[in-house]
Design an enzyme around this catalytic site. Structure first.
Site, short mmCIF file in Angstrom:
data_model
loop_
_atom_site.label_atom_id
_atom_site.label_comp_id
_atom_site.label_asym_id
_atom_site.label_seq_id
_atom_site.Cartn_x
_atom_site.Cartn_y
_atom_site.Cartn_z
N ASP A 13 12.70 9.70 49.28
CA ASP A 13 12.95 10.43 48.03
C ASP A 13 13.32 11.89 48.26
O ASP A 13 13.01 12.75 47.44
CB ASP A 13 11.72 10.34 47.08
CG ASP A 13 11.38 8.90 46.77
OD1 ASP A 13 12.31 8.08 46.65
OD2 ASP A 13 10.18 8.59 46.63
N LYS A 16 18.57 11.60 49.15
CA LYS A 16 19.63 10.97 49.95
C LYS A 16 20.80 10.53 49.07
O LYS A 16 21.96 10.64 49.46
CB LYS A 16 19.07 9.76 50.73
CG LYS A 16 17.97 10.14 51.72
CD LYS A 16 17.38 8.91 52.39
CE LYS A 16 16.58 8.04 51.46
NZ LYS A 16 15.33 8.64 50.96
N GLY A 40 15.22 3.79 45.93
CA GLY A 40 15.66 4.22 44.60
C GLY A 40 16.40 5.51 44.80
O GLY A 40 15.79 6.53 45.11
N HIS A 41 17.73 5.46 44.74
CA HIS A 41 18.55 6.65 45.01
C HIS A 41 19.19 7.11 43.71
O HIS A 41 19.94 6.36 43.08
CB HIS A 41 19.61 6.33 46.07
CG HIS A 41 19.02 5.98 47.41
ND1 HIS A 41 19.78 5.69 48.51
CD2 HIS A 41 17.74 5.90 47.84
CE1 HIS A 41 19.00 5.45 49.54
NE2 HIS A 41 17.75 5.55 49.14
N GLN A 223 14.54 4.98 52.47
CA GLN A 223 13.22 5.46 52.89
C GLN A 223 13.33 6.75 53.73
O GLN A 223 14.20 7.54 53.46
CB GLN A 223 12.46 4.36 53.65
CG GLN A 223 12.08 3.16 52.79
CD GLN A 223 13.26 2.24 52.47
OE1 GLN A 223 13.97 1.81 53.35
NE2 GLN A 223 13.47 1.95 51.21
P1 GDP Z 1 16.44 9.44 47.43
O1 GDP Z 1 15.60 8.22 47.35
O2 GDP Z 1 16.29 10.15 48.73
O3 GDP Z 1 17.88 9.21 47.07
O4 GDP Z 1 15.84 10.45 46.33
P2 GDP Z 1 15.44 10.07 44.81
O5 GDP Z 1 16.68 9.88 44.01
O6 GDP Z 1 14.43 9.00 44.79
O7 GDP Z 1 14.67 11.40 44.39
C1 GDP Z 1 15.29 12.65 44.42
C2 GDP Z 1 15.31 13.24 43.01
O8 GDP Z 1 15.65 14.60 43.08
C3 GDP Z 1 16.35 12.62 42.10
O9 GDP Z 1 15.85 12.65 40.79
C4 GDP Z 1 17.55 13.55 42.24
O10 GDP Z 1 18.39 13.55 41.10
C5 GDP Z 1 16.86 14.87 42.38
N1 GDP Z 1 17.55 15.87 43.20
C6 GDP Z 1 18.27 15.70 44.34
N2 GDP Z 1 18.63 16.90 44.85
C7 GDP Z 1 18.11 17.84 44.02
C8 GDP Z 1 18.10 19.28 44.02
O11 GDP Z 1 18.63 19.93 44.91
N3 GDP Z 1 17.43 19.89 42.98
C9 GDP Z 1 16.81 19.20 41.99
N4 GDP Z 1 16.18 19.86 41.03
N5 GDP Z 1 16.80 17.85 41.97
C10 GDP Z 1 17.43 17.18 42.96
P1 IMO Z 2 13.93 5.77 49.03
O1 IMO Z 2 15.09 5.13 49.74
C1 IMO Z 2 9.63 6.47 48.96
C2 IMO Z 2 7.10 3.22 50.48
C3 IMO Z 2 6.22 2.47 49.50
C4 IMO Z 2 5.04 2.13 50.40
C5 IMO Z 2 5.73 1.82 51.74
C6 IMO Z 2 5.95 0.33 52.00
O2 IMO Z 2 14.10 5.90 47.56
O3 IMO Z 2 13.55 7.05 49.69
P2 IMO Z 2 7.72 -1.41 51.05
O4 IMO Z 2 7.93 -1.93 49.66
O5 IMO Z 2 8.92 -0.75 51.64
O6 IMO Z 2 7.11 -2.44 51.96
O7 IMO Z 2 6.57 -0.27 50.89
O8 IMO Z 2 6.98 2.50 51.71
N1 IMO Z 2 8.54 3.26 50.13
C7 IMO Z 2 9.17 4.35 49.67
N2 IMO Z 2 8.70 5.57 49.37
N3 IMO Z 2 10.94 6.20 48.85
C8 IMO Z 2 11.43 4.99 49.18
O9 IMO Z 2 12.75 4.70 49.23
C9 IMO Z 2 10.53 3.97 49.58
N4 IMO Z 2 10.66 2.68 49.95
C10 IMO Z 2 9.44 2.25 50.31
O10 IMO Z 2 5.83 3.30 48.44
O11 IMO Z 2 4.23 3.25 50.59
MG MG Z 3 14.12 7.37 46.16
#
Ligand code: GDP
Ligand code: IMO
Ligand code: MG
Length: 427
Positions: A13, A16, A40-41, A223
């Site tokens: 999170d 990415k 979850g991207h 991840q």
């Molecule tokens: P990922 O799993 O690595 O793709 O990250 P997620 O989407 O799960 O979580 C990142 C969150 O931060 C999302 O809601 C993005 O829209 C948000 N985000 C990404 N870059 C930035 C940033 O530079 N500033 C802010 N405020 N939000 C960001």
């Molecule tokens: P993105 O790509 C954050 C965590 C789960 C749990 C552990 C194992 O959005 O960064 P799993 O279902 O993979 O066997 O769970 O990994 N986890 C994540 N945490 N971002 C993710 O993906 C994750 N995918 C799995 O919360 O702790």
């Molecule tokens: Mg994510």
């Protein structure tokens, strides 16, 4: 030049999706190489927000071919609903390629994930419940079902039988659940065959040919480094290799082809699920990071655990991935703190430790050693260049760069595509 890896430097999170989408317009292929719909991207384009789970974030860039590599685990029902969701919003998904060697998450793998977690009780991992671990376990046990198996009913039936043989014993005798019927699983899986057929291909060949023609290929990790099955905080990890080496095995591309490895690094730290987290905050600062950063899981809706930046982890990510660059995200979230603590080392049983300990026991005992950096109060979300940032924000970035061991080549100051400061070009 052509192959780049973009991966999470912390516990997932990090942003990415946004970073991948940003580069998507300039690359030819975006490839997911591991994980599945546990990811979850989030991608924000103008006023549109997309949450992608299985599809590479490049799917939103018209010129880019999105690829699901052999190392990914694919839940066909999730994939098809993600595709139709995007189609309804006018996104063309017809270029998608799926490796015939990718493994399939079957409904029984999802069931096993859930019952295993329940039986672990307070020792549970806090998985996303999407069947990820059991599907990779079947792959390693050589009883997995692959995308290509959907096109040979006889082989598919034999494989489902083999996979269910032991699992049904386990489900009925140990977990007190009903047995799963082979025919029912086979019928469901065959129902996906025609729908997926247009996308299935020899992605290893396609990607290597593309690289030979000097096309640009971006590998998008799911991840993060600390969730890696080998290099993460085992057993509180996912069941794949999000680290850079995973891009090679998960896409069938040799390490000599990869010229750049970009670590996505949040300006603070978050984690979802169970496991050690030295800089975790349980006070109003943690609450504020969660609220301002919108730190709620895209996949499970769980609140993310929040804490200060941990330079020990960033250094570790540089080392195990051979990072060439960092993309620092969410710097804007830190606006408003008078002082910002940054963890520079750990104290473990009375001793100062500069590097991540390999021992699980030591890591559980690690207490953060903080250095206080001066904060800033100006809105930075409109900053377009490094010099637009307030002096203290500049110093914060420079300090993180020095501690983390690789140049920070981009800075996120908001969730949108254009809310980014580019320092060094990635391409
Ligand atoms: P990922 O799993 O690595 O793709 O990250 P997620 O989407 O799960 O979580 C990142 C969150 O931060 C999302 O809601 C993005 O829209 C948000 N985000 C990404 N870059 C930035 C940033 O530079 N500033 C802010 N405020 N939000 C960001
Ligand atoms: P993105 O790509 C954050 C965590 C789960 C749990 C552990 C194992 O959005 O960064 P799993 O279902 O993979 O066997 O769970 O990994 N986890 C994540 N945490 N971002 C993710 O993906 C994750 N995918 C799995 O919360 O702790
Ligand atoms: Mg994510």
């Amino acid at each position: 030049m052509p192959a780049l890896v973009l991966l999470g430097a912390q516990w997932g999170d990090e942003g990415k999706g946004k970073a991948t989408d940003l580069l998507g317009g300039s690359v030819d292929y975006v490839v997911r190489y591991q994980g599945g719909n546990n990811a979850g991207h989030t991608v924000v384009v103008g006023d549109q927000k997309y949450a992608l789970h299985l599809l590479p974030s490049g799917i939103l860039s018209p010129g880019c071919t999105p690829v699901i590599g052999n190392g990914v685990v694919v839940d066909p029902s999730v994939l098809l609903s993600e595709l139709s969701g995007l189609n309804e919003r006018g996104v063309d998904t017809s270029k998608l390629l799926i490796s015939g060697n990718a493994h399939i998450i079957t409904p029984f793998n999802v069931t096993v994930d859930k019952v295993t977690e329940r039986f672990l009780g307070k020792r549970k991992i806090g998985t996303t419940g999407r069947g990820i671990g059991p599907t990779y376990a079947d792959k390693i046990n050589r009883v997995g079902i692959r995308v290509q198996d959907l096109y040979d009913e006889s082989i598919l039936t034999q494989k489902v039988e083999a996979a269910l043989d032991v699992k049904n014993q386990m489900l009925t005798k140990l977990y007190n659940r009903r047995a799963i019927a082979v025919e029912q699983v086979v019928e469901e899986l065959l129902g996906y065959a025609d729908k997926l057929a247009p996308y299935v291909s020899d992605t290893v060949l396609v990607l290597n040919q593309a690289l030979e023609q000097d096309k640009v290929v971006l590998f998008e990790g799911g991840q993060g480094t600390l969730l890696d099955i080998d290099h993460g905080t085992y057993p509180f990890v996912t069941s794949s290799n999000p680290t850079a080496g995973g891009a090679c095995t998960g896409a069938g591309v040799g390490p000599t082809k990869i010229s750049r490895v970009i670590g996505i690094l949040k300006a603070y730290t978050t984690r979802v699920g169970a496991g050690p987290f030295p800089t975790e905050l349980f006070d109003e600062d943690g609450e504020a990071l969660r609220r301002i950063g919108g730190e709620r899981g895209v996949t499970t809706g769980r609140d993310r655990r929040c804490g200060w930046f941990d330079a020990v982890i960033a250094r570790y990510a540089t080392r195990v991935n051979g990072l060439t660059d960092f993309f620092l995200t969410k710097l804007d979230v830190l606006t408003g703190w008078e002082q910002i603590p940054v963890c520079v080392a750990y104290e473990i049983d009375g001793k100062r430790v500069e590097e991540l300990p390999y021992s699980q026991t030591d890591f559980h005992h690690a207490k953060p050693v903080y250095e206080m950096l001066p904060g800033w109060s100006e809105d930075i979300s409109k900053a377009k260049s490094f010099s637009d940032l307030p002096k203290n924000a500049q110093s914060y970035v420079k300090a993180l760069e020095e501690m983390s061991g690789a140049p920070i080549s981009a800075i996120g100051v908001g969730p949108g595509r254009d809310e980014t400061i580019e320092i060094n070009s990635f391409l």
